[in-house]
Design a protein around this motif. Sequence first.
Motif, mmCIF file in Angstrom:
data_model
loop_
_atom_site.group_PDB
_atom_site.id
_atom_site.type_symbol
_atom_site.label_atom_id
_atom_site.label_comp_id
_atom_site.label_asym_id
_atom_site.label_seq_id
_atom_site.Cartn_x
_atom_site.Cartn_y
_atom_site.Cartn_z
ATOM 1 N N VAL A 60 0.831 -1.202 0.000
ATOM 2 C CA VAL A 60 0.000 0.000 0.000
ATOM 3 C C VAL A 60 0.869 1.256 0.000
ATOM 4 O O VAL A 60 0.638 2.202 -0.767
ATOM 5 C CB VAL A 60 -0.955 -0.017 1.214
ATOM 6 N N GLU A 61 1.882 1.292 0.877
ATOM 7 C CA GLU A 61 2.758 2.457 0.929
ATOM 8 C C GLU A 61 3.520 2.632 -0.380
ATOM 9 O O GLU A 61 3.746 3.766 -0.827
ATOM 10 C CB GLU A 61 3.741 2.317 2.100
ATOM 11 N N GLU A 62 3.905 1.539 -1.001
ATOM 12 C CA GLU A 62 4.612 1.623 -2.280
ATOM 13 C C GLU A 62 3.730 2.272 -3.348
ATOM 14 O O GLU A 62 4.183 3.124 -4.116
ATOM 15 C CB GLU A 62 5.045 0.227 -2.719
ATOM 16 N N ASN A 63 2.444 1.881 -3.399
ATOM 17 C CA ASN A 63 1.536 2.485 -4.372
ATOM 18 C C ASN A 63 1.275 3.945 -4.062
ATOM 19 O O ASN A 63 1.103 4.760 -4.972
ATOM 20 C CB ASN A 63 0.222 1.704 -4.412
ATOM 21 N N ARG A 64 1.213 4.287 -2.792
ATOM 22 C CA ARG A 64 1.062 5.693 -2.441
ATOM 23 C C ARG A 64 2.263 6.500 -2.881
ATOM 24 O O ARG A 64 2.136 7.650 -3.322
ATOM 25 C CB ARG A 64 0.833 5.826 -0.942
ATOM 26 N N GLU A 65 3.456 5.928 -2.730
ATOM 27 C CA GLU A 65 4.658 6.616 -3.190
ATOM 28 C C GLU A 65 4.636 6.822 -4.698
ATOM 29 O O GLU A 65 5.214 7.789 -5.209
ATOM 30 C CB GLU A 65 5.902 5.827 -2.787
ATOM 31 N N TYR A 66 3.970 5.903 -5.415
ATOM 32 C CA TYR A 66 3.839 6.055 -6.872
ATOM 33 C C TYR A 66 2.835 7.141 -7.240
ATOM 34 O O TYR A 66 2.659 7.446 -8.422
ATOM 35 C CB TYR A 66 3.396 4.743 -7.493
ATOM 36 N N GLY A 67 2.144 7.709 -6.241
ATOM 37 C CA GLY A 67 1.204 8.784 -6.507
ATOM 38 C C GLY A 67 -0.245 8.376 -6.472
ATOM 39 O O GLY A 67 -1.116 9.197 -6.790
ATOM 40 N N MET A 68 -0.556 7.162 -6.076
ATOM 41 C CA MET A 68 -1.946 6.714 -6.042
ATOM 42 C C MET A 68 -2.656 7.297 -4.829
ATOM 43 O O MET A 68 -2.140 7.258 -3.708
ATOM 44 C CB MET A 68 -2.011 5.180 -6.023
ATOM 45 N N ASN A 69 -3.849 7.822 -5.055
ATOM 46 C CA ASN A 69 -4.704 8.317 -3.976
ATOM 47 C C ASN A 69 -5.454 7.124 -3.403
ATOM 48 O O ASN A 69 -6.490 6.714 -3.913
ATOM 49 C CB ASN A 69 -5.672 9.366 -4.523
ATOM 50 N N LEU A 70 -4.926 6.546 -2.339
ATOM 51 C CA LEU A 70 -5.386 5.252 -1.839
ATOM 52 C C LEU A 70 -5.873 5.378 -0.408
ATOM 53 O O LEU A 70 -5.139 5.840 0.473
ATOM 54 C CB LEU A 70 -4.242 4.235 -1.931
ATOM 55 N N ARG A 71 -7.131 4.966 -0.195
ATOM 56 C CA ARG A 71 -7.693 4.876 1.157
ATOM 57 C C ARG A 71 -7.721 3.401 1.549
ATOM 58 O O ARG A 71 -8.366 2.591 0.879
ATOM 59 C CB ARG A 71 -9.089 5.490 1.195
ATOM 60 N N TYR A 72 -7.065 3.073 2.650
ATOM 61 C CA TYR A 72 -6.832 1.676 3.033
ATOM 62 C C TYR A 72 -7.362 1.438 4.435
ATOM 63 O O TYR A 72 -7.090 2.211 5.366
ATOM 64 C CB TYR A 72 -5.339 1.375 2.952
ATOM 65 N N SER A 73 -8.135 0.360 4.576
ATOM 66 C CA SER A 73 -8.626 -0.035 5.901
ATOM 67 C C SER A 73 -8.545 -1.546 6.016
ATOM 68 O O SER A 73 -8.831 -2.273 5.053
ATOM 69 C CB SER A 73 -10.074 0.439 6.101
ATOM 70 N N CYS A 74 -8.150 -2.024 7.201
ATOM 71 C CA CYS A 74 -8.005 -3.463 7.432
ATOM 72 C C CYS A 74 -8.326 -3.754 8.900
ATOM 73 O O CYS A 74 -7.718 -3.162 9.802
ATOM 74 C CB CYS A 74 -6.587 -3.912 7.092
ATOM 75 N N ASP A 75 -9.288 -4.638 9.131
ATOM 76 C CA ASP A 75 -9.639 -5.022 10.502
ATOM 77 C C ASP A 75 -9.269 -6.474 10.780
ATOM 78 O O ASP A 75 -9.872 -7.119 11.639
ATOM 79 C CB ASP A 75 -11.131 -4.789 10.748
ATOM 80 N N VAL A 76 -8.291 -6.987 10.077
ATOM 81 C CA VAL A 76 -7.831 -8.364 10.249
ATOM 82 C C VAL A 76 -6.369 -8.335 10.662
ATOM 83 O O VAL A 76 -5.587 -7.502 10.172
ATOM 84 C CB VAL A 76 -8.001 -9.168 8.930
ATOM 85 N N ASP A 77 -6.005 -9.229 11.555
ATOM 86 C CA ASP A 77 -4.602 -9.376 11.933
ATOM 87 C C ASP A 77 -3.905 -10.143 10.818
ATOM 88 O O ASP A 77 -4.012 -11.372 10.716
ATOM 89 C CB ASP A 77 -4.486 -10.118 13.272
ATOM 90 N N LEU A 78 -3.221 -9.416 9.941
ATOM 91 C CA LEU A 78 -2.602 -10.046 8.783
ATOM 92 C C LEU A 78 -1.532 -11.052 9.181
ATOM 93 O O LEU A 78 -1.310 -12.041 8.472
ATOM 94 C CB LEU A 78 -1.996 -8.969 7.863
ATOM 95 N N ALA A 79 -0.885 -10.824 10.293
ATOM 96 C CA ALA A 79 0.167 -11.752 10.723
ATOM 97 C C ALA A 79 -0.399 -13.103 11.128
ATOM 98 O O ALA A 79 0.325 -14.105 11.134
ATOM 99 C CB ALA A 79 0.961 -11.148 11.880
ATOM 100 N N ALA A 80 -1.713 -13.139 11.475
ATOM 101 C CA ALA A 80 -2.320 -14.398 11.906
ATOM 102 C C ALA A 80 -2.838 -15.234 10.744
ATOM 103 O O ALA A 80 -3.286 -16.363 10.962
ATOM 104 C CB ALA A 80 -3.469 -14.110 12.882
ATOM 105 N N LEU A 81 -2.780 -14.714 9.544
ATOM 106 C CA LEU A 81 -3.301 -15.471 8.398
ATOM 107 C C LEU A 81 -2.368 -16.624 8.054
ATOM 108 O O LEU A 81 -1.137 -16.490 8.138
ATOM 109 C CB LEU A 81 -3.441 -14.553 7.180
ATOM 110 N N PRO A 82 -2.917 -17.782 7.667
ATOM 111 C CA PRO A 82 -2.066 -18.879 7.172
ATOM 112 C C PRO A 82 -1.253 -18.418 5.959
ATOM 113 O O PRO A 82 -1.669 -17.517 5.224
ATOM 114 C CB PRO A 82 -3.078 -19.970 6.788
ATOM 115 N N ASP A 83 -0.111 -19.055 5.764
ATOM 116 C CA ASP A 83 0.792 -18.611 4.699
ATOM 117 C C ASP A 83 0.133 -18.667 3.326
ATOM 118 O O ASP A 83 0.264 -17.729 2.519
ATOM 119 C CB ASP A 83 2.065 -19.468 4.701
ATOM 120 N N GLY A 84 -0.558 -19.784 3.016
ATOM 121 C CA GLY A 84 -1.193 -19.907 1.702
ATOM 122 C C GLY A 84 -2.240 -18.836 1.475
ATOM 123 O O GLY A 84 -2.304 -18.212 0.412
ATOM 124 N N LEU A 85 -3.079 -18.588 2.493
ATOM 125 C CA LEU A 85 -4.099 -17.554 2.394
ATOM 126 C C LEU A 85 -3.458 -16.176 2.284
ATOM 127 O O LEU A 85 -3.918 -15.315 1.518
ATOM 128 C CB LEU A 85 -5.019 -17.630 3.611
#
Length: 405
Positions: free
Chosen positions: A286-311
């Motif tokens: 997300v930060e990389e795309n913002r650096e490219y100039g994208m107007n990006l609104r990002y929200s996440c209510d999931v613990d990404l670190a808890a996701l299984p590797d495949g998912l």
Amino acid sequence: MASTDGRSATDDRRATVIHVHPDDYQPPLTWRSHLWRLAIVLTVSGVAWGSRVEYQWTTVRWWFYLDLALGILSLIAVWYRRRYPMAVGVGTQIVALVSASASGPSMLALVSLATRRRWREIIPVGFLAIVTALGSSWFEVPEHARPTLVDSVIITVVLLMVIAWGLYIGSRRELLASWRSRAKVAEAEQAARVQHARIAERGRIAREMHDVLAHRISTVHMYAGALAFRDDLPPDQVRDAAKTIEDLSATALTELRDLLGVLREGPGDAQPESPQARAVDIDGLVEENREYGMNLRYSCDVDLAALPDGLGRALYRCVQEGLTNARKHAPATAVDLRISGSVDHGIDLVVSNPMPIGDSRTVAPESGFGLVGLAERVELRGGRQTTALTADERFVLRVWLPWQA
């Protein structure tokens, strides 16, 4: 994807030549087409026979009936002009020599023959039509004057115009048939490109999973070898090693399930790749795309670190493709990225952006294969993907992935 002999798909398409046979572009006639053709045929026959019918009826009654019978037979024969073009063309021209009522059917047969655009047929039948048209003057009413040279020239020009009309109709039919053939070839090529994209995406998924799965199996092999070699380990270490083998085996089986049904193309797919992205890398994406100039609104209510590797890998690729699609086709627009879900529900991903307005020359050309590959990846993980254009002119990509431990 390049072909096996080294030629590209573009070279294959350039080598494609469309051949249309004259018999392939004779469209079936509707009842309206039959009606207006019949009307013209009867009109021509009526005009040609009108100068003879009174004389035949009052003076030579048998000639009246013969002329009418030959005209009806010619009208029946011209119905088979497409099946037997030369026979009907020659026959109706000869009949028209003695029967004025056969003039209409003979003209229709000549036009139909000309639509085939075969000069070896048109030249002899056209010459016969001119000869019979000029020769029919000998069967005119005796009181009528014989045609002059000017009349003969006019008759010849009219018949040549009739042939030209048939050539135009045939050329137009051939052009339409060629367009239809090209459309079918283009559809087949598009289907082939989509299939190639799916195969390429399956191969890419297989390569991504290779290193991870090989790492799991090699670790299981190492722990199992240690247990077999060391028979003096304390029970606690043996139990810990067995638990590690159990966990790694379960993870490897889950990742192996992702590979079922994946077709791999080429012998070089076994070469290891760099470590694959995980769900926790989405923030960096997300930060990389913002650096490219994208107007990006990002929200996440999931613990990404808890996701299984495949998912996590699948979710990362879905986010990556969604943002890439928005950046390519709707630059300078505000993009909304939302990630939500739970263990029981699964993961929901929504990427939406308004459609571009104004000059679109800066928009990247559309390939259509990114979403095809994404759909293949989501389907292999047992998920769902949909795209829609809302009433307020927003393009929405929705992805649901099951939570598989």
